[in-house]
Design a protein around this motif. Structure first.
Motif, PDB file in Angstrom:
ATOM      1  N   GLU A  22      -4.344  -5.794  13.051  1.00  0.00           N
ATOM      2  CA  GLU A  22      -4.456  -5.631  14.508  1.00  0.00           C
ATOM      3  C   GLU A  22      -4.883  -4.214  14.870  1.00  0.00           C
ATOM      4  N   PHE A  23      -4.465  -3.231  14.057  1.00  0.00           N
ATOM      5  CA  PHE A  23      -4.862  -1.845  14.303  1.00  0.00           C
ATOM      6  C   PHE A  23      -6.155  -1.483  13.562  1.00  0.00           C
ATOM      7  N   ARG A  24      -6.831  -2.478  13.006  1.00  0.00           N
ATOM      8  CA  ARG A  24      -8.157  -2.333  12.394  1.00  0.00           C
ATOM      9  C   ARG A  24      -8.163  -1.377  11.207  1.00  0.00           C
ATOM     10  N   ILE A  25      -7.132  -1.497  10.363  1.00  0.00           N
ATOM     11  CA  ILE A  25      -7.058  -0.685   9.154  1.00  0.00           C
ATOM     12  C   ILE A  25      -7.871  -1.364   8.051  1.00  0.00           C
ATOM     13  N   GLU A  26      -8.781  -0.610   7.443  1.00  0.00           N
ATOM     14  CA  GLU A  26      -9.667  -1.162   6.430  1.00  0.00           C
ATOM     15  C   GLU A  26      -9.077  -0.980   5.032  1.00  0.00           C
ATOM     16  N   GLY A  27      -9.575  -1.796   4.103  1.00  0.00           N
ATOM     17  CA  GLY A  27      -9.175  -1.666   2.717  1.00  0.00           C
ATOM     18  C   GLY A  27      -8.062  -2.624   2.353  1.00  0.00           C
ATOM     19  N   PRO A  28      -7.985  -3.060   1.120  1.00  0.00           N
ATOM     20  CA  PRO A  28      -6.940  -4.002   0.704  1.00  0.00           C
ATOM     21  C   PRO A  28      -5.540  -3.420   0.866  1.00  0.00           C
ATOM     22  N   PHE A  29      -4.640  -4.226   1.418  1.00  0.00           N
ATOM     23  CA  PHE A  29      -3.220  -3.862   1.502  1.00  0.00           C
ATOM     24  C   PHE A  29      -2.673  -3.773   0.081  1.00  0.00           C
ATOM     25  N   PHE A  30      -1.937  -2.700  -0.232  1.00  0.00           N
ATOM     26  CA  PHE A  30      -1.445  -2.512  -1.596  1.00  0.00           C
ATOM     27  C   PHE A  30       0.070  -2.640  -1.693  1.00  0.00           C
ATOM     28  N   SER A  31       0.803  -1.892  -0.874  1.00  0.00           N
ATOM     29  CA  SER A  31       2.258  -1.904  -0.984  1.00  0.00           C
ATOM     30  C   SER A  31       2.867  -1.288   0.260  1.00  0.00           C
ATOM     31  N   TYR A  32       4.193  -1.352   0.333  1.00  0.00           N
ATOM     32  CA  TYR A  32       4.911  -0.670   1.410  1.00  0.00           C
ATOM     33  C   TYR A  32       6.251  -0.190   0.870  1.00  0.00           C
ATOM     34  N   GLU A  33       6.839   0.762   1.577  1.00  0.00           N
ATOM     35  CA  GLU A  33       8.214   1.171   1.303  1.00  0.00           C
ATOM     36  C   GLU A  33       8.885   1.510   2.626  1.00  0.00           C
ATOM     37  N   GLU A  34      10.135   1.128   2.769  1.00  0.00           N
ATOM     38  CA  GLU A  34      10.853   1.435   3.997  1.00  0.00           C
ATOM     39  C   GLU A  34      11.353   2.868   3.946  1.00  0.00           C
ATOM     40  N   ILE A  35      11.179   3.583   5.057  1.00  0.00           N
ATOM     41  CA  ILE A  35      11.667   4.951   5.180  1.00  0.00           C
ATOM     42  C   ILE A  35      12.975   4.914   5.959  1.00  0.00           C
ATOM     43  N   LYS A  36      14.031   5.397   5.352  1.00  0.00           N
ATOM     44  CA  LYS A  36      15.370   5.247   5.923  1.00  0.00           C
ATOM     45  C   LYS A  36      15.711   6.306   6.957  1.00  0.00           C
ATOM     46  N   MET A  37      14.935   7.414   7.015  1.00  0.00           N
ATOM     47  CA  MET A  37      15.262   8.488   7.952  1.00  0.00           C
ATOM     48  C   MET A  37      15.129   7.978   9.387  1.00  0.00           C
ATOM     49  N   GLY A  38      16.096   8.317  10.220  1.00  0.00           N
ATOM     50  CA  GLY A  38      16.073   7.891  11.609  1.00  0.00           C
ATOM     51  C   GLY A  38      16.998   6.710  11.823  1.00  0.00           C
ATOM     52  N   ASN A  39      17.652   6.704  12.968  1.00  0.00           N
ATOM     53  CA  ASN A  39      18.650   5.671  13.248  1.00  0.00           C
ATOM     54  C   ASN A  39      18.232   4.685  14.332  1.00  0.00           C
ATOM     55  N   VAL A  40      16.998   4.813  14.820  1.00  0.00           N
ATOM     56  CA  VAL A  40      16.613   4.003  15.976  1.00  0.00           C
ATOM     57  C   VAL A  40      15.550   2.967  15.630  1.00  0.00           C
ATOM     58  N   ASN A  41      14.417   3.409  15.109  1.00  0.00           N
ATOM     59  CA  ASN A  41      13.311   2.511  14.821  1.00  0.00           C
ATOM     60  C   ASN A  41      13.273   2.135  13.344  1.00  0.00           C
ATOM     61  N   HIS A  42      12.604   1.011  13.025  1.00  0.00           N
ATOM     62  CA  HIS A  42      12.353   0.633  11.636  1.00  0.00           C
ATOM     63  C   HIS A  42      10.998   1.199  11.234  1.00  0.00           C
ATOM     64  N   THR A  43      10.983   1.989  10.147  1.00  0.00           N
ATOM     65  CA  THR A  43       9.775   2.716   9.759  1.00  0.00           C
ATOM     66  C   THR A  43       9.368   2.349   8.336  1.00  0.00           C
ATOM     67  N   TYR A  44       8.059   2.135   8.148  1.00  0.00           N
ATOM     68  CA  TYR A  44       7.526   1.770   6.838  1.00  0.00           C
ATOM     69  C   TYR A  44       6.316   2.644   6.511  1.00  0.00           C
ATOM     70  N   LYS A  45       6.270   3.115   5.283  1.00  0.00           N
ATOM     71  CA  LYS A  45       5.056   3.729   4.753  1.00  0.00           C
ATOM     72  C   LYS A  45       4.243   2.614   4.125  1.00  0.00           C
ATOM     73  N   VAL A  46       3.035   2.401   4.634  1.00  0.00           N
ATOM     74  CA  VAL A  46       2.207   1.278   4.198  1.00  0.00           C
ATOM     75  C   VAL A  46       0.977   1.832   3.489  1.00  0.00           C
ATOM     76  N   ASN A  47       0.706   1.320   2.298  1.00  0.00           N
ATOM     77  CA  ASN A  47      -0.339   1.865   1.436  1.00  0.00           C
ATOM     78  C   ASN A  47      -1.507   0.886   1.290  1.00  0.00           C
ATOM     79  N   TYR A  48      -2.706   1.427   1.425  1.00  0.00           N
ATOM     80  CA  TYR A  48      -3.931   0.648   1.270  1.00  0.00           C
ATOM     81  C   TYR A  48      -4.770   1.250   0.152  1.00  0.00           C
ATOM     82  N   ILE A  49      -5.616   0.422  -0.475  1.00  0.00           N
ATOM     83  CA  ILE A  49      -6.533   0.884  -1.515  1.00  0.00           C
ATOM     84  C   ILE A  49      -7.860   1.250  -0.865  1.00  0.00           C
ATOM     85  N   ARG A  50      -8.354   2.423  -1.200  1.00  0.00           N
ATOM     86  CA  ARG A  50      -9.660   2.883  -0.704  1.00  0.00           C
ATOM     87  C   ARG A  50     -10.509   3.357  -1.880  1.00  0.00           C
TER      88      ARG A  50
END
Length: 382
Positions: A22-50
């Motif tokens: 939806e945000f028009r990110i190019e390249g194959p989706f590779f992996s993700y990891e949840e980032i635990k810092m912060g108590n309000v929102n759910h945050t993920y580092k999302v990795n793509y292959i370029r």
């Protein structure tokens, strides 16, 4: 596009892939990891292959967040604030590292669907510090928050939405405390009479920033409103500040709100819920380092009254938070999360002890601010 077989929750991975599309990110989706810092929102580092340009694969990372719309009940307006502020910074300072929130094909920097309210931004490799005694890091944090102020000095703060109305209206915080004290729903007022009496005895001094603003003697500015040191990203090797993050509470405010809250958090000898309030107090070395960094960037743009009230702002913000902790204790701990009996009362006592020490050291704090402001104004005019 298929999702790689990795140690990931397939449902979360698929959702993050959909958000990226939806945000028009190019390249194959590779992996993700949840980032635990912060108590309000759910945050993920999302990795793509370029492709790195030579035919070799490289990883390009983004941050995806699902915004907590219970905590932030006007998420669209919040994201409009962020969009305007970040784009202003990018246009004004194109060579400065900044946050960038991607836009969908509809031209907005958020996605609202049946699974939540989402946003996607650039990922900045970095380290963060929850607390730090390294004066160079503290000074660098002061520069980062000062830079944030400086880059937005020509931005019309009145054009922003108040994500939390009256957030730092200290008079209204005191009014709420008095109302809760009068009702006393949990029969706790008798237990906290000493704390109430002290906070009420300094009400006028604690509310002086609010009163000066109401009189038109302090200008409205764009403020961050959550100036904890862990909201600055630092270079992994040099520990130089890279960028200020967590812009959910960016809205109109006073420069003292950001300076005062940063000192309240960073310069206390103990954590804000320490069981030994007698150990609380303002560390003047930390105060000096942060003030140097902050005023290095802002001294030339601040009014005389703003400079003259920076030390006071630390006392005001500390008393304000004490009223909030105490009011919450009186009504039965409904707002702040508590992990032990009397947790909010412990927090209150620690903030009061810090505020008392600030009063004792106010002359020294003022002298430090004035010295830094004078030196950096002279540098600017040289």
């Amino acid at each position: 596009m298929s999702i790689p077989e990795m140690d990931m929750n397939p449902e979360i991975a698929r959702k993050l892939l959909e958000v990226g599309e939806e945000f028009r990110i190019e390249g194959p989706f590779f992996s993700y990891e949840e980032i635990k810092m912060g108590n309000v929102n759910h945050t993920y580092k999302v990795n793509y292959i370029r492709d790195d340009g030579t035919g070799m694969a490289k990883i390009k990372s983004f941050l995806v967040q699902r915004v907590n719309t219970y905590a932030f009940q006007h998420p669209i307006e919040l994201m409009q604030n962020i969009d305007r502020v970040t784009e202003h910074i990018r246009e004004k300072c194109p060579n400065t590292k900044s946050l960038h929130f991607h836009h969908t094909k509809h031209g907005v920097n958020y996605l609202m669907d049946n699974d939540g309210f989402w946003r996607l931004s650039n990922y900045v490799p970095s380290v963060t510090f929850d607390t730090c005694d390294d004066l160079n890091v503290v000074r660098s944090a002061g520069e980062a928050f000062g830079d944030f102020q400086l880059m937005l000095a020509d931005f019309d703060a009145n054009s922003l939405f108040y994500t939390i109305p009256d957030f730092h209206n200290t008079r209204k915080r005191y009014e709420k405390l008095k109302e809760d004290m009068a009702v006393d729903p949990c029969n706790r007022v008798a237990e906290v009479r000493e704390e109430l009496d002290w906070l009420l005895s300094v009400e006028d001094e604690a509310c002086r920033l609010t009163d000066l603003f109401e009189k038109g003697e302090l200008p409205l500015r764009v403020t961050h409103n959550d100036t904890k040191i862990n909201n600055v990203l630092f270079d992994e090797k040099t520990h130089e500040a890279l960028v200020v993050i967590d812009l959910d509470t960016v809205m109109p405010g006073l420069v003292g709100h950001d300076f005062g809250d940063a000192i309240r958090f960073a310069a206390n000898f103990v954590e804000e819920d320490c069981d030994h309030p007698e150990k609380a107090g303002v560390n003047l070395n930390i105060f000096w380092a942060f003030a140097e960094g902050f005023l290095k960037k802002t001294a030339a743009s601040l009014t005389k009254t703003e400079v003259d009230t920076l030390a006071l702002s630390c006392f005001a913000l500390t008393c304000e938070l004490a009223t909030r902790f105490l009011a919450d204790y009186i009504v039965g701990d409904k707002y702040f999360k508590v992990k032990k009996p009397q947790h909010n009362l412990v927090r209150t006592r620690c903030q009061i002890a810090l505020a008392k020490d600030m009063l004792n050291k106010m002359d020294a704090m003022n002298a430090i601010v004035q010295d830094c402001a004078r030196r950096y104004k002279e540098t600017e005019n040289a």
